[in-house]
Write a protein that holds these residues in place. Structure first.
Motif, short mmCIF file in Angstrom:
data_model
loop_
_atom_site.label_atom_id
_atom_site.label_comp_id
_atom_site.label_asym_id
_atom_site.label_seq_id
_atom_site.Cartn_x
_atom_site.Cartn_y
_atom_site.Cartn_z
N ARG A 90 0.87 -1.17 0.00
CA ARG A 90 0.00 0.00 0.00
C ARG A 90 0.91 1.22 0.00
O ARG A 90 1.59 1.48 0.98
CB ARG A 90 -0.94 0.02 1.21
CG ARG A 90 -2.05 -1.01 1.15
CD ARG A 90 -3.00 -0.76 -0.02
NE ARG A 90 -4.11 -1.70 -0.06
CZ ARG A 90 -4.09 -2.86 -0.70
NH1 ARG A 90 -2.98 -3.28 -1.31
NH2 ARG A 90 -5.17 -3.62 -0.73
N ASP A 91 0.90 1.98 -1.10
CA ASP A 91 1.89 3.02 -1.31
C ASP A 91 1.41 4.36 -0.77
O ASP A 91 0.74 5.12 -1.46
CB ASP A 91 2.20 3.14 -2.80
CG ASP A 91 3.50 3.87 -3.08
OD1 ASP A 91 4.05 4.46 -2.13
OD2 ASP A 91 3.96 3.87 -4.22
N CYS A 92 1.73 4.63 0.49
CA CYS A 92 1.46 5.92 1.16
C CYS A 92 -0.01 6.15 1.51
O CYS A 92 -0.32 7.09 2.24
CB CYS A 92 1.96 7.10 0.32
SG CYS A 92 3.73 7.12 0.06
N ILE A 93 -0.92 5.34 0.99
CA ILE A 93 -2.33 5.51 1.33
C ILE A 93 -2.99 4.14 1.37
O ILE A 93 -2.66 3.24 0.59
CB ILE A 93 -3.05 6.45 0.33
CG1 ILE A 93 -4.48 6.74 0.81
CG2 ILE A 93 -3.05 5.88 -1.08
CD1 ILE A 93 -5.15 7.88 0.06
N TYR B 190 0.59 3.34 -6.43
CA TYR B 190 2.01 3.23 -6.80
C TYR B 190 2.55 4.57 -7.30
O TYR B 190 2.78 4.79 -8.48
CB TYR B 190 2.21 2.15 -7.88
CG TYR B 190 1.86 0.77 -7.39
CD1 TYR B 190 2.61 0.15 -6.40
CD2 TYR B 190 0.76 0.09 -7.89
CE1 TYR B 190 2.28 -1.12 -5.93
CE2 TYR B 190 0.41 -1.16 -7.42
CZ TYR B 190 1.18 -1.76 -6.45
OH TYR B 190 0.84 -3.00 -5.98
N TRP B 191 2.78 5.46 -6.35
CA TRP B 191 3.21 6.81 -6.71
C TRP B 191 4.59 6.85 -7.34
O TRP B 191 4.80 7.36 -8.43
CB TRP B 191 3.23 7.70 -5.47
CG TRP B 191 1.97 7.74 -4.69
CD1 TRP B 191 1.77 7.31 -3.41
CD2 TRP B 191 0.71 8.25 -5.13
NE1 TRP B 191 0.47 7.53 -3.02
CE2 TRP B 191 -0.19 8.11 -4.06
CE3 TRP B 191 0.27 8.83 -6.32
CZ2 TRP B 191 -1.51 8.53 -4.14
CZ3 TRP B 191 -1.03 9.24 -6.40
CH2 TRP B 191 -1.91 9.09 -5.33
N THR B 192 5.59 6.38 -6.59
CA THR B 192 6.99 6.57 -6.98
C THR B 192 7.81 5.34 -6.61
O THR B 192 7.34 4.47 -5.88
CB THR B 192 7.60 7.78 -6.26
OG1 THR B 192 7.56 7.53 -4.84
CG2 THR B 192 6.84 9.06 -6.56
N SER B 193 9.04 5.32 -7.08
CA SER B 193 9.93 4.23 -6.70
C SER B 193 10.66 4.55 -5.41
O SER B 193 11.43 3.75 -4.91
CB SER B 193 10.96 3.99 -7.82
OG SER B 193 11.70 5.17 -8.06
N GLY C 82 0.80 16.18 -0.29
CA GLY C 82 1.98 15.79 0.47
C GLY C 82 3.24 16.19 -0.25
O GLY C 82 3.35 17.30 -0.79
N ILE C 83 4.20 15.27 -0.31
CA ILE C 83 5.46 15.53 -0.97
C ILE C 83 5.92 14.25 -1.69
O ILE C 83 5.75 13.14 -1.17
CB ILE C 83 6.53 16.02 0.04
CG1 ILE C 83 7.78 16.50 -0.69
CG2 ILE C 83 6.86 14.95 1.08
CD1 ILE C 83 8.72 17.28 0.19
N ASN C 84 6.42 14.44 -2.89
CA ASN C 84 6.93 13.35 -3.73
C ASN C 84 5.85 12.38 -4.20
O ASN C 84 6.16 11.32 -4.72
CB ASN C 84 8.04 12.55 -3.02
CG ASN C 84 9.30 13.38 -2.86
OD1 ASN C 84 9.53 14.32 -3.60
ND2 ASN C 84 10.12 13.02 -1.88
N ILE C 85 4.59 12.72 -3.99
CA ILE C 85 3.54 12.07 -4.76
C ILE C 85 3.38 12.90 -6.03
O ILE C 85 3.91 14.02 -6.09
CB ILE C 85 2.22 11.98 -3.96
CG1 ILE C 85 1.73 13.37 -3.56
CG2 ILE C 85 2.39 11.10 -2.74
CD1 ILE C 85 0.37 13.38 -2.92
N PRO C 86 2.72 12.44 -7.07
CA PRO C 86 2.68 13.21 -8.31
C PRO C 86 2.23 14.65 -8.09
O PRO C 86 1.14 14.90 -7.56
CB PRO C 86 1.68 12.43 -9.16
CG PRO C 86 1.82 11.03 -8.69
CD PRO C 86 2.05 11.15 -7.21
N GLY D 126 -0.84 20.40 -10.10
CA GLY D 126 -0.41 20.31 -8.72
C GLY D 126 0.45 21.48 -8.26
O GLY D 126 0.45 22.56 -8.85
N ALA D 127 1.20 21.25 -7.18
CA ALA D 127 2.02 22.30 -6.55
C ALA D 127 3.49 22.04 -6.84
O ALA D 127 3.91 20.90 -7.03
CB ALA D 127 1.77 22.30 -5.05
N ASN D 128 4.28 23.12 -6.82
CA ASN D 128 5.72 22.96 -7.04
C ASN D 128 6.49 22.78 -5.73
O ASN D 128 7.70 22.90 -5.69
CB ASN D 128 6.29 24.14 -7.83
CG ASN D 128 6.36 25.42 -7.01
OD1 ASN D 128 5.64 25.57 -6.03
ND2 ASN D 128 7.21 26.34 -7.43
N GLY D 129 5.77 22.50 -4.64
CA GLY D 129 6.38 22.22 -3.35
C GLY D 129 5.40 21.46 -2.48
O GLY D 129 4.29 21.10 -2.89
#
Length: 457
Positions: free
Chosen positions: A261-264, A281-284, A304-308, A328-331
């Motif tokens: 379960r990837d972050c959620i 599956y957001w990121t590696s 959050g951060i580092n999700i798409p 999305g956001a740039n931070g």
């Protein structure tokens, strides 16, 4: 039949319809929310008053060129500054805000914990003098009975991660937490049935093993029926309870109960994993979800951060919503809230949102989301009447052709689920115990589904 609404509510509906006419879509920036030059640094938290104004806290020293708005400010619905506070230390960064049902406002950070009146003056009726040191709050949740749940950073003075205070700030001795959480509590969500979900750095609650996530009974005792299984070294940063009672959790975990379960993840009412909820599956690499908002149409906004793009939308089954084209956001996104009109307010450490070469609107934006009175629901309004509106004691609902009603979901004006009402022999709702204000009813029958507002006097 036409639904009976106040003129103000009719204007609200007309404005809502105009948003469809002029073509705004989910994810678009709401340019009517104009914060000018906005914050000059991170907005950590945002909460909404019953009158539609927003209270912000964070690391900013200026807001829209106003240095009096440092770290803590109230905005009107259109984004202009409504009020600033006096005599708060500006050498601190403020991470936590909360609003009581009577609209008094909490502000907290490391070593500072204050309550303000609605005019932003300090409320001297709230005192923490019983403590030898000022508690550092991670989370504040005011309850409808005037009491206050507080998640703390534990230290030499405070060994309990969770407290319940009385309205005046004194410790509530009736809260049956025992030794409580043995480390900091960072998230607190109260379920409609009064049970309390907590997350943080603790490994035990009142001496019983509970790794960083637990559910309590309303009296503070541990709910032993709620099972959790979070991997070592991971955290839950966000909790949201769906109308059906299932629980969404977000954080930096990659598995739950040994399943990917990837972050959620979504949990059943007893804490077991809901296998019908997919993982996106957001990121590696490890990302983190800080905030979750469940929309009225069942879709799920995550920030959050580092999700798409640090912000995106999921379908109700957890899959990525590919129709949502926001950039999305740039931070980092740190906090989100949902307005009754379906718009989403987003706070964090970003300078642009949804634009490749976006304008400088640091830390706070509002976007179009779904709507409590969406297009399909507006079309069904001719099927019901509600009266009297405003109501004092009894609210009566009549349907076209006397169709039988099944249930009504009651929400506060800021979209927080209060309870579900089951209709039996009549179509009346006793609202006498509700505080004065604006409420939303989502009414269901065998043949239609409709939403409307009413005012409790």
């Amino acid at each position: 039949m036409k639904i009976i609404l106040l003129k103000k509510a009719s204007i609200y509906t007309a404005l809502l319809l105009s948003s469809f006419v002029f073509g705004q879509k989910s994810g678009d920036l709401d340019l009517t929310f104009n914060t000018g030059t906005s914050a000059d640094n991170v907005v950590s938290d945002v909460v909404r008053q019953n009158d539609g104004k927003y209270v912000l806290s964070g690391q900013f020293s200026i807001f829209n060129s106003n240095s009096n708005a440092a770290k803590f400010v109230r905005l009107n619905y259109n984004g202009s500054i409504s009020a600033t506070a006096q005599n708060i230390p500006t050498d601190k960064s403020y991470y936590i805000t909360a609003i009581q049902p009577d609209q008094k406002i909490f502000l907290a950070t490391y070593g500072l914990f204050q309550r303000f009146n609605t005019d932003f003056s300090v409320d001297n009726s709230f005192s923490l003098s019983q403590f030898t040191s000022v508690p550092s709050a991670n989370k504040i949740v005011p309850l409808s009975n005037g009491k206050i749940l507080v998640g703390l950073i534990t230290n030499g003075y405070f060994t309990k991660g969770l407290l319940r205070l009385n309205s005046d700030g004194s410790t509530d001795a009736s809260f049956n937490a025992g030794t409580s959480a043995n480390d900091g509590v960072y998230q607190i969500v109260v379920q409609p049935d009064g049970k309390i979900l907590i997350a943080g750095y603790f490994t035990k609650y009142n001496g019983t093993d509970r790794y960083r996530f637990a559910r309590l009974n309303a009296d503070g005792s541990l709910d032993l029926t709620f099972k959790t299984s979070l991997p070592n070294g991971t955290n839950i940063n966000a909790i949201a309870v769906q109308p059906d009672g299932k629980i969404l959790i977000g954080g930096n975990f990659k598995t739950y109960n040994s399943l990917e379960r990837d972050c959620i993840a979504r949990l059943n009412i007893d804490g077991t994993l809901d296998s019908t909820f997919l993982t996106p599956y957001w990121t590696s690499f490890i990302g983190r979800i800080n905030s979750i908002v469940v929309a009225n149409d069942g879709k799920i906004y995550v920030g959050g951060i580092n999700i798409p793009q640090n912000f995106c939308r999921l379908n109700a089954n957890g899959s990525r919503d590919t129709t949502f084209t926001s950039l999305g956001a740039n931070g980092e996104v740190s906090a989100m809230i949902k307005d009754p009109d379906g718009k989403i307010v987003i706070a964090g450490n970003f300078a642009t949102f949804n634009q490749p070469n976006g304008i400088n609107q640091y830390g706070i934006v509002r976007i179009y989301g779904d709507s409590v009175l969406g297009t399909s629901e507006i079309q069904s309004q001719n099927k019901i009447q509600i009266y009297p509106n405003p109501a004092k004691d009894i609210l009566t609902i009549k349907t076209e052709n006397n169709q039988k009603l099944s249930t009504a979901d009651l929400y506060s004006s800021n979209g927080i689920f209060i309870k579900q009402i089951e209709f039996k022999s009549n179509s009346e709702i006793n609202v006498s115990q509700l505080p004065k204000g604006v409420y939303i009813l989502k009414i269901k029958s065998e043949n239609f589904y409709s939403s409307t507002k009413f005012i409790k006097n």
